[in-house]
Scaffold this motif. Structure first.
Motif, PDB file in Angstrom:
ATOM      1  N   THR A   1      53.662  33.101  47.398  1.00 15.04           N
ATOM      2  CA  THR A   1      53.065  34.274  48.040  1.00 15.04           C
ATOM      3  C   THR A   1      53.693  34.462  49.415  1.00 15.04           C
ATOM      4  OG1 THR A   1      51.311  32.871  48.879  1.00 15.04           O
ATOM      5  CG2 THR A   1      50.839  34.114  46.891  1.00 15.04           C
ATOM      6  N   LYS A   2      53.753  35.728  49.795  1.00 16.32           N
ATOM      7  CA  LYS A   2      54.255  36.033  51.139  1.00 16.32           C
ATOM      8  C   LYS A   2      53.076  35.972  52.104  1.00 16.32           C
ATOM      9  CE  LYS A   2      57.915  39.119  49.596  1.00 16.32           C
ATOM     10  NZ  LYS A   2      58.245  40.515  49.361  1.00 16.32           N
TER      11      LYS A   2
ATOM     12  N   SER B   1      40.632  43.522  38.729  1.00 17.00           N
ATOM     13  CA  SER B   1      41.444  42.304  38.578  1.00 17.00           C
ATOM     14  C   SER B   1      42.628  42.368  39.541  1.00 17.00           C
ATOM     15  CB  SER B   1      41.913  42.141  37.137  1.00 17.00           C
ATOM     16  OG  SER B   1      42.713  43.224  36.760  1.00 17.00           O
ATOM     17  N   ILE B   2      42.868  41.252  40.214  1.00 22.96           N
ATOM     18  CA  ILE B   2      44.021  41.142  41.113  1.00 22.96           C
ATOM     19  C   ILE B   2      44.951  40.099  40.504  1.00 22.96           C
ATOM     20  CG2 ILE B   2      44.781  40.666  43.477  1.00 22.96           C
ATOM     21  CD1 ILE B   2      41.920  41.186  44.411  1.00 22.96           C
ATOM     22  N   LEU B   3      46.130  40.545  40.108  1.00 22.16           N
ATOM     23  CA  LEU B   3      47.070  39.641  39.425  1.00 22.16           C
ATOM     24  C   LEU B   3      48.448  39.729  40.060  1.00 22.16           C
ATOM     25  CD1 LEU B   3      46.008  40.750  35.860  1.00 22.16           C
ATOM     26  CD2 LEU B   3      45.455  38.566  36.905  1.00 22.16           C
ATOM     27  N   PRO B   4      49.202  38.645  40.012  1.00 22.21           N
ATOM     28  CA  PRO B   4      50.552  38.706  40.569  1.00 22.21           C
ATOM     29  C   PRO B   4      51.398  39.723  39.808  1.00 22.21           C
ATOM     30  CG  PRO B   4      50.222  36.683  39.330  1.00 22.21           C
ATOM     31  CD  PRO B   4      48.890  37.328  39.445  1.00 22.21           C
ATOM     32  N   LYS B   5      52.164  40.489  40.538  1.00 22.57           N
ATOM     33  CA  LYS B   5      52.917  41.578  39.919  1.00 22.57           C
ATOM     34  C   LYS B   5      53.905  41.035  38.876  1.00 22.57           C
ATOM     35  CE  LYS B   5      54.152  46.069  41.520  1.00 22.57           C
ATOM     36  NZ  LYS B   5      54.488  46.870  42.659  1.00 22.57           N
ATOM     37  N   GLY B   6      53.800  41.567  37.687  1.00 28.58           N
ATOM     38  CA  GLY B   6      54.736  41.174  36.632  1.00 28.58           C
ATOM     39  C   GLY B   6      54.466  39.821  36.013  1.00 28.58           C
TER      40      GLY B   6
ATOM     41  N   VAL C   1      44.601  32.459  45.610  1.00 26.20           N
ATOM     42  CA  VAL C   1      45.653  32.816  46.567  1.00 26.20           C
ATOM     43  C   VAL C   1      45.058  32.584  47.949  1.00 26.20           C
ATOM     44  CG1 VAL C   1      47.157  34.667  47.393  1.00 26.20           C
ATOM     45  CG2 VAL C   1      46.553  34.552  44.977  1.00 26.20           C
TER      46      VAL C   1
ATOM     47  N   ASN D   1      53.212  42.655  45.848  1.00 25.45           N
ATOM     48  CA  ASN D   1      53.117  41.366  45.144  1.00 25.45           C
ATOM     49  C   ASN D   1      52.039  41.315  44.066  1.00 25.45           C
ATOM     50  OD1 ASN D   1      55.101  40.034  46.787  1.00 25.45           O
ATOM     51  ND2 ASN D   1      53.605  40.108  48.423  1.00 25.45           N
ATOM     52  N   PHE D   2      51.083  42.231  44.153  1.00 21.97           N
ATOM     53  CA  PHE D   2      49.953  42.153  43.222  1.00 21.97           C
ATOM     54  C   PHE D   2      49.705  43.468  42.498  1.00 21.97           C
ATOM     55  CE2 PHE D   2      49.219  38.876  46.396  1.00 21.97           C
ATOM     56  CZ  PHE D   2      48.913  37.785  45.604  1.00 21.97           C
ATOM     57  N   GLU D   3      49.136  43.305  41.314  1.00 20.05           N
ATOM     58  CA  GLU D   3      48.726  44.474  40.532  1.00 20.05           C
ATOM     59  C   GLU D   3      47.211  44.532  40.547  1.00 20.05           C
ATOM     60  OE1 GLU D   3      50.351  43.837  36.660  1.00 20.05           O
ATOM     61  OE2 GLU D   3      52.345  44.515  37.256  1.00 20.05           O
ATOM     62  N   PHE D   4      46.674  45.707  40.778  1.00 22.35           N
ATOM     63  CA  PHE D   4      45.220  45.880  40.803  1.00 22.35           C
ATOM     64  C   PHE D   4      44.826  46.721  39.600  1.00 22.35           C
ATOM     65  CE2 PHE D   4      46.462  45.000  45.103  1.00 22.35           C
ATOM     66  CZ  PHE D   4      45.444  44.212  45.600  1.00 22.35           C
ATOM     67  N   ASP D   5      43.858  46.230  38.863  1.00 22.97           N
ATOM     68  CA  ASP D   5      43.363  47.002  37.726  1.00 22.97           C
ATOM     69  C   ASP D   5      41.874  47.209  37.931  1.00 22.97           C
ATOM     70  OD1 ASP D   5      43.280  48.359  35.372  1.00 22.97           O
ATOM     71  OD2 ASP D   5      43.081  46.573  34.126  1.00 22.97           O
TER      72      ASP D   5
ATOM     73  N   LYS E   1      48.123  43.240  27.598  1.00 21.89           N
ATOM     74  CA  LYS E   1      47.194  43.838  28.571  1.00 21.89           C
ATOM     75  C   LYS E   1      46.074  42.855  28.875  1.00 21.89           C
ATOM     76  CE  LYS E   1      45.404  47.578  30.678  1.00 21.89           C
ATOM     77  NZ  LYS E   1      46.107  48.385  31.686  1.00 21.89           N
ATOM     78  N   LEU E   2      45.792  42.710  30.154  1.00 17.06           N
ATOM     79  CA  LEU E   2      44.667  41.864  30.578  1.00 17.06           C
ATOM     80  C   LEU E   2      43.650  42.763  31.262  1.00 17.06           C
ATOM     81  CD1 LEU E   2      44.841  38.410  32.181  1.00 17.06           C
ATOM     82  CD2 LEU E   2      43.458  40.130  33.279  1.00 17.06           C
TER      83      LEU E   2
ATOM     84  N   PHE F   1      52.799  30.936  41.572  1.00 18.92           N
ATOM     85  CA  PHE F   1      53.821  31.826  42.148  1.00 18.92           C
ATOM     86  C   PHE F   1      53.807  31.697  43.667  1.00 18.92           C
ATOM     87  CE2 PHE F   1      50.472  34.799  43.365  1.00 18.92           C
ATOM     88  CZ  PHE F   1      49.489  34.511  42.417  1.00 18.92           C
TER      89      PHE F   1
ATOM     90  N   THR G   1      41.423  33.399  40.313  1.00 27.21           N
ATOM     91  CA  THR G   1      42.562  33.702  41.179  1.00 27.21           C
ATOM     92  C   THR G   1      42.479  32.810  42.403  1.00 27.21           C
ATOM     93  OG1 THR G   1      42.394  35.989  40.429  1.00 27.21           O
ATOM     94  CG2 THR G   1      43.789  35.602  42.333  1.00 27.21           C
TER      95      THR G   1
ATOM     96  N   ASN H   1      39.076  27.789  45.895  1.00 28.58           N
ATOM     97  CA  ASN H   1      39.248  29.121  46.478  1.00 28.58           C
ATOM     98  C   ASN H   1      38.595  30.219  45.623  1.00 28.58           C
ATOM     99  OD1 ASN H   1      40.081  30.772  48.556  1.00 28.58           O
ATOM    100  ND2 ASN H   1      42.054  31.233  47.620  1.00 28.58           N
TER     101      ASN H   1
END
Lengths: 291, 231
Positions: B180-181, B80-85, B51, A54-58, B72-73, B178, B49, A249
């Motif tokens: 979340t699961k 950085s933790i971002l929602p996929k896509g 979540v 669900n998440f992308e890590f950079d 690009k971010l 978005f 963020t 949060n």
């Protein structure tokens, strides 16, 4: 007292057995670091598996702070066994060699004698922890570099900003010192009752293993007694790595989620240390030393 | 007589639908033309963020964009933790320029601004976006809200607030929402054996949608962005 302490330290660091702990820790940390350096990404992918859908890590998830956290998590369960090797030998070792009676002919009180011995084993414990800190943290910084620390707990994830991590490690190592000092005090206390080292060393290890298992099992009956076991409080160094969040949060920098838990656990450990050392002095003063 | 009436009715409805659809395409083209003024930009801002199961600090970010669809971010230090896509669905990729059908879906008010609702359906079956619903402020040609359903990454909602850079169609604030699961890891993996996680802080944040908020402080527009940044 100072002279007595110097003599005890000399005796500890003269024995080859003392260095087994340092060698074992160096080897263990080295193996973990090597493994993570060679194939750490696969390990991180496994850890992050539940989040990566669900998440992308950079950023650099596998960094020195995470490596050190992994090492401490694995190692701080086993270090007590290495500490027991020395602490549980402090009095029983002298009794075994027949030097205890001889030592007590010197013009020092039994209290001073016991305190000097406990202080010497505490210094050994402290040096062992510094050794762990140097290898697990400082050497990892050299090998992996630093970035934010991401810790996965059972039901949530904590991200700690890079500039907010180091002081937490200082706190965690300080707390770990209290935990290890409790083990030192236990081993030391048990060494009063035997005339060879094996008995108290094995007893100390058995108590730690038994209590640790009770502390980790989530069976309601055991959960009732868990707050009274020192092993339950020993792992609370991890509380330094949990943060408070605001109403949106967002993490409050420099905060700890549950500081009271750290204080309570630290007090319980200090009580154990004071209790065990006082009991050691009390018993030793009344003990008829024949060996 | 009845037959003739039906023919006229069907023709009238058909004409009306076609006229509506055409109107929306024109509106989309106008919005797209406004956005097309921007060839590239570098923006600075902050990222929050939110979540329920992630405790993350807010941080400064740099956002890079280059036509047609490079985005690009980068967090200014840190992970950085971002929602996929989700975040990579920027304004330009959201407002499709070709290969879509635009349907009118009524009107609505977003943050006090009257908007037209436009549903964009891609004609390409392989498109990652299944459906986009845009809430367009017709007077200013700005997308105030967008709900995008993707094949792989679920449905995202983007809320945009405009101010200084509205002439270019660039928002000052973007809020991604978005679903979340549930997150749960076995205790054997985390080595967390105590019950200390039932904190009130976490309880009150449960059952919320995930949100990522980017507040832009400044944009550098059409000054060139190196391709290496997007690698």
């Amino acid at each position: 007292m100072w002279k007595l302490l110097q003599i005890e330290l000399y005796k500890i660091f003269k024995r080859p057995r003392t260095y087994i702990s340092f060698a074992a820790i160096t080897a263990l940390i080295g193996v973990i670091q090597l493994g993570l350096k060679m194939d750490g990404q696969a390990y991180v992918d496994f850890l992050m598996n539940s989040l990566k859908d669900n998440f992308e890590f950079d950023g650099q998830i596998l960094n020195a702070y995470l490596v050190c956290y992994i090492i401490l998590q694995l190692l701080l369960i086993h270090v007590p066994l290495l500490i027991a090797l020395i602490a549980a030998d402090m009095i029983s070792g002298e009794a075994n060699m027949g030097t205890l009676r001889l030592l007590l002919t010197k013009p020092v009180s039994k209290t001073q004698f016991i305190l000097a011995k406990f202080l010497a084993s505490s210094i050994y414990t402290f040096i062992l922890l510094v050794w762990i800190a140097v290898f697990a943290l400082a050497f990892s910084i050299y090998l992996f570099g630093t970035d934010d620390l991401i810790i996965q707990k059972t039901s949530y994830v904590v991200q700690i900003a890079e500039n907010d991590v180091f002081w937490r490690y200082i706190g965690a190592f300080g707390f770990a010192f209290l935990s290890m000092l409790t083990v030192t005090a236990l081993g030391f206390f048990l060494s009063l009752f035997a005339e060879n080292s094996i008995g108290p060393i094995v007893t100390s290890m058995s108590i730690i293993i038994f209590f640790t298992i009770l502390s980790t099992m989530t069976i309601p009956l055991f959960q009732k007694i868990q707050p009274y076991l020192f092993t339950t409080h020993m792992v609370n160094w991890k509380e330094f790595f949990d943060e408070k969040v605001d109403s949106q949060n967002v993490v409050i920098p420099g905060s700890i989620q549950n500081p009271q838990k750290i204080i309570d656990s630290a007090l319980i450990l200090v009580l154990h240390i004071v209790g065990l050392v006082s009991a050691s002095i009390f018993i030793f003063k009344r003990k008829d030393v024949l060996s | 007589m009845m037959k003739h009436f039906l023919i006229i009715l069907v023709a009238a409805v058909g004409f009306q639908t076609s006229a509506f659809s055409q109107d929306m395409t024109e509106l989309i083209n106008k919005v797209s033309a406004k956005l097309n003024q921007v060839n590239d930009y570098t923006a600075e801002g902050s990222l929050k963020t939110d979540v329920s199961f992630i405790k993350a600090p807010s941080g400064k970010v740099k956002v890079y964009f280059k036509k047609p669809n490079k985005f690009k971010l980068k967090k200014d230090g840190g992970i950085s933790i971002l929602p996929k896509g989700g975040v990579s669905i920027n304004m330009n990729s959201m407002v499709m320029t070709s290969g879509y059908v635009a349907l009118a879906a009524g009107e609505s008010t977003v943050d006090g601004v009257k908007t037209k609702i436009v549903k964009l359906l891609p004609t390409d079956e392989n498109s990652e976006i299944v459906l986009s619903t845009l809430y367009i402020d017709e007077a200013n040609l700005l997308v105030r809200k967008a709900v995008t359903t993707t094949k792989e990454n679920g449905t995202y909602e983007m809320g945009m607030t405009y101010s200084k850079y509205s002439n270019y169609g660039l928002p000052d604030k973007v809020v991604f929402s978005f679903n979340t699961k549930d997150y749960k890891l076995p205790k054997g993996i985390t080595l967390e054996f105590d019950e200390g996680e039932k904190s009130s802080d976490l309880d009150k944040l449960k059952n919320k949608k995930g949100r990522v908020e980017i507040t832009y402080n400044s944009y550098i527009i059409n000054k060139g962005v190196d391709d290496s940044i997007f690698k």
